[in-house]
Enzyme design. Structure first.
Site, PDB file in Angstrom:
ATOM      1  N   ARG A  13      20.740  33.164  67.599  1.00 33.53           N
ATOM      2  CA  ARG A  13      21.748  32.975  66.649  1.00 33.53           C
ATOM      3  C   ARG A  13      22.737  34.012  66.759  1.00 33.53           C
ATOM      4  O   ARG A  13      23.746  34.288  67.160  1.00 33.53           O
ATOM      5  CB  ARG A  13      21.278  32.567  65.338  1.00 33.53           C
ATOM      6  CG  ARG A  13      22.223  31.987  64.382  1.00 33.53           C
ATOM      7  CD  ARG A  13      23.376  32.987  63.699  1.00 33.53           C
ATOM      8  NE  ARG A  13      22.759  33.883  62.810  1.00 33.53           N
ATOM      9  CZ  ARG A  13      23.260  34.985  62.395  1.00 33.53           C
ATOM     10  NH1 ARG A  13      24.482  35.218  62.799  1.00 33.53           N
ATOM     11  NH2 ARG A  13      22.407  35.766  61.647  1.00 33.53           N
ATOM     12  N   CYS A 238      28.811  40.015  64.420  1.00 33.90           N
ATOM     13  CA  CYS A 238      29.560  38.830  63.941  1.00 33.90           C
ATOM     14  C   CYS A 238      30.821  38.800  64.430  1.00 33.90           C
ATOM     15  O   CYS A 238      31.640  39.785  64.363  1.00 33.90           O
ATOM     16  CB  CYS A 238      29.740  39.228  62.310  1.00 33.90           C
ATOM     17  SG  CYS A 238      30.808  37.747  61.408  1.00 33.90           S
TER      18      CYS A 238
END
Ligand code: COA
Ligand code: ZN
Length: 307
Positions: A13, A238
């Site tokens: 992820r 991110c």
């Protein structure tokens, strides 16, 4: 008895969401399947978010359907909205990871809404999630600092943890999105949270952007935290946080904790074997250290003149 520490792996992820090139679904499934055999407590497999926001995880359904599950591992999916909750439940995630940022600016950059709006959405989603029997983790991005706003007040973190607890999450994660945390800050915030909510399951999610990742793990450990998220090879970041770089490297965290006498449940040699294959999957070198240097128990032959 060695103290038990739980390791949560986020490579498929957090690790793959920021990789610029497409990683084929089969490679993701192989990675999760290999990690499932290493003794990790949780694997965050993917996220059910907008494919425009995170193109590399647009195969979330296929990955969840393709993995071979180990009953000892919790398979987690990150979600940001109700559509994600429905998709994660249809894919039979054991746990969903709700994510919102403590900082308004990062929440708007990442989720295109105010933090309060993210939380209002979570409150609405809770009955559906609870009725489906899925565990719910509440994560707070930018808990230790924001790349846009700078300092994040500890009181604001406490308020948002309180909101998660009130809506009925099973656990929380404090995340340091761009490696702005330092050990004294980690120690202080963790002590505050654990004192206010003594039974609450807390995990820490650090990025090593400024080289303080393992020091922060240690600070959290000393404050009483028993769960740490890490990313194989030290990948991660991110895409909506400028300057984001990799998470703390899972195998380096496990190596440190095992050297110190903690029981992580992880078979380090197996984890290292998976880490060694990761460079070929993503097509570049990785920041992980132990995979290059070897474990502290991996010795070299003595110099010939000394034998
Ligand atoms: N799954 C799949 N698609 C989704 C979705 C979900 N959970 N939520 C929204 N979408 C789609 C919509 O259908 C729409 O598609 P379209 O443009 O083809 O019609 C598009 O995404 C935009 O939807 P909208 O509701 O207008 O959302 P938005 O543009 O305001 O974006 C988020 C909000 C939360 C969906 C988006 O910012 C996002 O997915 N962020 C996640 C970021 C992330 O994962 N960051 C890293 C982890 S911390
Ligand atoms: Zn992260």
């Amino acid at each position: 008895m060695k103290k038990r520490i739980f390791i949560h792996e986020v490579v498929t992820r957090d690790g793959l969401q920021i990789e610029p090139q497409w990683i084929p679904t089969e490679r993701k499934i192989e990675l999760v399947d290999a990690l499932s055999q290493t003794g990790l407590a949780k694997i965050e497999v993917t996220s059910f978010v907008s494919a425009k926001a995170i193109p590399n995880l647009r195969d979330a359904e296929e990955v969840m359907a393709g993995i071979r599950r180990n009953p000892d591992v919790d398979y987690v999916a990150l979600i940001a909205n109700a559509r994600g909750a429905e998709r994660a439940m249809a894919a039979k995630a054991d746990e969903v990871n709700l994510v919102a940022s403590v900082s308004e600016t990062h929440n708007r950059a990442n989720m295109r809404r105010a933090t309060g709006a993210s939380f209002a959405g979570f409150v609405e989603m809770m009955p559906l999630l609870k009725s489906g029997g899925v565990r719910v983790n509440g994560a707070l991005a930018t808990s230790f600092g924001c790349p846009f706003e700078g300092d994040v007040p500890a009181q604001r973190v406490m308020d948002l943890v309180g909101q998660y607890v009130e809506m009925g999450v099973d656990s929380i994660t404090l995340a340091d999105t761009t490696g702005m945390a330092h050990p004294a800050q980690v120690a202080a915030l963790c002590a505050k949270v654990l004192e206010r909510w003594p039974g609450l399951q807390v995990a820490l999610h650090f990025h090593n952007t400024r080289g303080m990742g393992l020091a922060n793990v240690l600070a959290g450990l000393n404050a009483g935290v028993e769960r740490f998220e890490g990313c194989l090879g030290g990948l991660g970041g991110c895409p909506f946080a400028p300057g984001a770089t990799g998470n703390v490297c899972s195998e380096d965290v496990v190596h440190m904790l095992q050297s110190m006498g903690y029981d992580t449940g992880v078979d380090l040699d197996r984890l290292l074997a998976v880490a060694r294959r990761l460079g070929a999957v993503v097509g570049h070198d990785l920041p992980g250290q132990v995979v290059k240097a070897g474990k502290i128990s991996d010795l070299h032959p003595r110099p010939a003149e000394l034998v």
